[in-house]
Design a protein around this motif. Structure first.
Motif, PDB file in Angstrom:
ATOM      1  N   TYR A  26      -1.821  -6.851  -9.769  1.00 57.64           N
ATOM      2  CA  TYR A  26      -2.433  -5.613 -10.237  1.00 57.64           C
ATOM      3  C   TYR A  26      -2.106  -4.473  -9.280  1.00 57.64           C
ATOM      4  O   TYR A  26      -1.694  -4.682  -8.153  1.00 57.64           O
ATOM      5  N   VAL A  27      -2.331  -3.259  -9.772  1.00 55.96           N
ATOM      6  CA  VAL A  27      -2.233  -2.054  -8.956  1.00 55.96           C
ATOM      7  C   VAL A  27      -3.594  -1.379  -9.027  1.00 55.96           C
ATOM      8  O   VAL A  27      -4.123  -1.147 -10.123  1.00 55.96           O
ATOM      9  N   ALA A  28      -4.188  -1.083  -7.879  1.00 51.44           N
ATOM     10  CA  ALA A  28      -5.519  -0.473  -7.826  1.00 51.44           C
ATOM     11  C   ALA A  28      -5.430   0.919  -7.205  1.00 51.44           C
ATOM     12  O   ALA A  28      -4.710   1.129  -6.227  1.00 51.44           O
ATOM     13  N   PHE A  29      -6.150   1.839  -7.799  1.00 49.71           N
ATOM     14  CA  PHE A  29      -6.290   3.202  -7.287  1.00 49.71           C
ATOM     15  C   PHE A  29      -7.761   3.371  -6.919  1.00 49.71           C
ATOM     16  O   PHE A  29      -8.586   3.708  -7.764  1.00 49.71           O
TER      17      PHE A  29
ATOM     18  N   ASN B  40       0.845  -1.196   0.000  1.00 55.93           N
ATOM     19  CA  ASN B  40       0.000   0.000   0.000  1.00 55.93           C
ATOM     20  C   ASN B  40       0.875   1.238   0.000  1.00 55.93           C
ATOM     21  O   ASN B  40       1.970   1.231   0.562  1.00 55.93           O
ATOM     22  N   GLY B  41       0.363   2.303  -0.605  1.00 58.40           N
ATOM     23  CA  GLY B  41       1.081   3.567  -0.609  1.00 58.40           C
ATOM     24  C   GLY B  41       0.102   4.723  -0.555  1.00 58.40           C
ATOM     25  O   GLY B  41      -1.065   4.585  -0.938  1.00 58.40           O
TER      26      GLY B  41
ATOM     27  N   ALA C 227      -1.954  10.146  -7.296  1.00 53.98           N
ATOM     28  CA  ALA C 227      -3.092   9.488  -6.656  1.00 53.98           C
ATOM     29  C   ALA C 227      -2.946   9.596  -5.142  1.00 53.98           C
ATOM     30  O   ALA C 227      -1.836   9.548  -4.622  1.00 53.98           O
ATOM     31  N   PRO C 228      -4.080   9.726  -4.425  1.00 53.78           N
ATOM     32  CA  PRO C 228      -4.000   9.806  -2.969  1.00 53.78           C
ATOM     33  C   PRO C 228      -3.602   8.477  -2.320  1.00 53.78           C
ATOM     34  O   PRO C 228      -2.992   8.469  -1.258  1.00 53.78           O
ATOM     35  N   SER C 229      -3.917   7.348  -2.976  1.00 59.90           N
ATOM     36  CA  SER C 229      -3.536   6.052  -2.419  1.00 59.90           C
ATOM     37  C   SER C 229      -3.437   5.017  -3.530  1.00 59.90           C
ATOM     38  O   SER C 229      -3.983   5.196  -4.619  1.00 59.90           O
ATOM     39  N   MET C 230      -2.724   3.930  -3.217  1.00 63.10           N
ATOM     40  CA  MET C 230      -2.506   2.860  -4.173  1.00 63.10           C
ATOM     41  C   MET C 230      -2.405   1.547  -3.408  1.00 63.10           C
ATOM     42  O   MET C 230      -1.879   1.508  -2.302  1.00 63.10           O
ATOM     43  N   GLU C 231      -2.937   0.496  -4.006  1.00 62.15           N
ATOM     44  CA  GLU C 231      -2.812  -0.850  -3.442  1.00 62.15           C
ATOM     45  C   GLU C 231      -2.285  -1.757  -4.537  1.00 62.15           C
ATOM     46  O   GLU C 231      -2.843  -1.811  -5.622  1.00 62.15           O
TER      47      GLU C 231
END
Length: 183
Positions: A69-72, A37-38, A57-61
């Motif tokens: 995958y990377v989800a925003f 997470n970021g 982006a405010p956050s990333m998973e």
């Protein structure tokens, strides 16, 4: 003596009740370890030493499980640049997902693209196919230009949105008179 026996008994019960199921712990750890997470994300994309885009982006998973995958989930904004770092277009959406193995990008919920000509695309869903270097959608689309408004279902566009095609146009379309330039 009785107090001491009761105390030992209570300690023994307490210690034995704290035992964890090893399988449950391993499953929990594997799920936790398979996600990164970021927050306050800024990513610069470049190719051949030239910056192509900037993502914020405010956050990333990021899921490391296959398929990775990377989800925003809290929105994203992308600035796309030309070779001289001139802004070509901006893209924003409330949700985004990038499939790392395929390279495909799926954007959803209030997707907006604005190019350098001032043309604006609004849709609920937009996908990017990096192999074909196109954006596409099967959903309802609205395109507003400085002189016209277009509506329809389905879209194909090149990466900088300078060329776009609505697959099923709906509503009136204004066509410029080609003979006006001759007079």
């Amino acid at each position: 003596m009785i107090k001491r026996t009761i105390l030992y008994l209570l300690i023994a019960v307490a210690v034995s009740s704290c035992e964890n199921d090893i399988q449950a712990v391993m499953e929990f750890d594997s799920k936790k370890a398979a996600t990164e997470n970021g927050v306050d994300i800024i990513t610069i994309f470049s190719q051949g030493g030239k910056v192509n885009a900037k993502l914020m982006a405010p956050s990333m998973e990021r899921s490391l499980d296959k398929p990775s995958y990377v989800a925003f989930k809290n929105g994203l904004k992308v600035f796309m640049y030309n070779d001289t770092l001139g802004l070509e277009s901006t893209l924003s959406a409330k949700h985004g997902k990038y499939l790392e193995d395929e390279g495909d990008v799926f954007l959803s919920d209030s997707v907006i693209v604005i190019n350098k000509k001032g043309e604006r695309l609004d849709t609920k869903e937009l996908n990017w196919d990096p192999k074909r270097k196109i954006f596409y959608s099967t959903q309802e689309v609205f395109i507003k230009t400085p002189t016209d408004s277009l509506h329809g279902w389905g879209l194909e566009a090149n990466e900088d949105f300078s060329q776009k095609k609505i697959l099923k146009v709906s509503g009136p379309i204004t066509v410029q008179d080609s003979t006006a330039a001759l007079n």
